[in-house]
Design a protein around this motif. Sequence first.
Motif, PDB file in Angstrom:
ATOM      1  N   ARG A 145       0.866  -1.180   0.000  1.00 32.47           N
ATOM      2  CA  ARG A 145       0.000   0.000   0.000  1.00 32.47           C
ATOM      3  C   ARG A 145       0.901   1.228   0.000  1.00 32.47           C
ATOM      4  N   ILE A 146       0.803   1.976  -1.080  1.00 39.21           N
ATOM      5  CA  ILE A 146       1.629   3.176  -1.242  1.00 39.21           C
ATOM      6  C   ILE A 146       0.717   4.388  -1.182  1.00 39.21           C
ATOM      7  N   THR A 147       1.015   5.292  -0.278  1.00 35.93           N
ATOM      8  CA  THR A 147       0.299   6.559  -0.228  1.00 35.93           C
ATOM      9  C   THR A 147       1.167   7.590  -0.928  1.00 35.93           C
ATOM     10  N   MET A 148       0.672   8.094  -2.050  1.00 37.22           N
ATOM     11  CA  MET A 148       1.411   9.069  -2.855  1.00 37.22           C
ATOM     12  C   MET A 148       1.023  10.480  -2.409  1.00 37.22           C
ATOM     13  N   VAL A 149       2.038  11.274  -2.088  1.00 34.43           N
ATOM     14  CA  VAL A 149       1.840  12.664  -1.693  1.00 34.43           C
ATOM     15  C   VAL A 149       2.044  13.524  -2.939  1.00 34.43           C
TER      16      VAL A 149
END
Length: 183
Positions: free
Chosen positions: A138-142
């Motif tokens: 799970r990658i949270t992209m800013v």
Amino acid sequence: MAKDTSRVTIHMVSSLDGFVTKKDGSVSWMESKDNYEKGMTLTDEDVEAFLKTIDCYVMGSRTYELALKLGWPYGDVPVVVVTHRDLPVERKSVEFYSGELSTLVNHRLKPKYQSIWMVGGPMLARDFIRLNLVDDIRITMVPVILGGGMPFFNHIDGEHTLHLKDVTAYKNGMVELWYELGG
């Protein structure tokens, strides 16, 4: 908990260009003030309920040190810090580990915990992926381009097929991509 129901999830926050820290190692860029009208808003209650689903965290020593410095968001949930360094134990829920990762995951964590989250350290994430110890990423992209720093995926070696499970866009402009490995 039965081994076959346990899941290991790598969670990482990344810039749009794939970096998890700036060149100087800082993470001050990880918050977003963007406003995406169609995005989802998370309440404190939503976050609290979600965090209760995580049984155990695994992290590298630098992530451990940063978490202590930033205010320790993991509460009393068990945390395993993978390190060869001699670090002070500052939380009773923390245990240090320096052996084989497959032994840690398959023989110590999976029999005991259902939801195991690897939350920090690109080198540790790389090793988890190389050893096929990961079920989900799970990658949270800013919404920021850093132009350099420590990359999330670096020298993974080999191809890994992913299956997109979900995408969530948030009001602050961040986007979470949830992939299952081997799909």
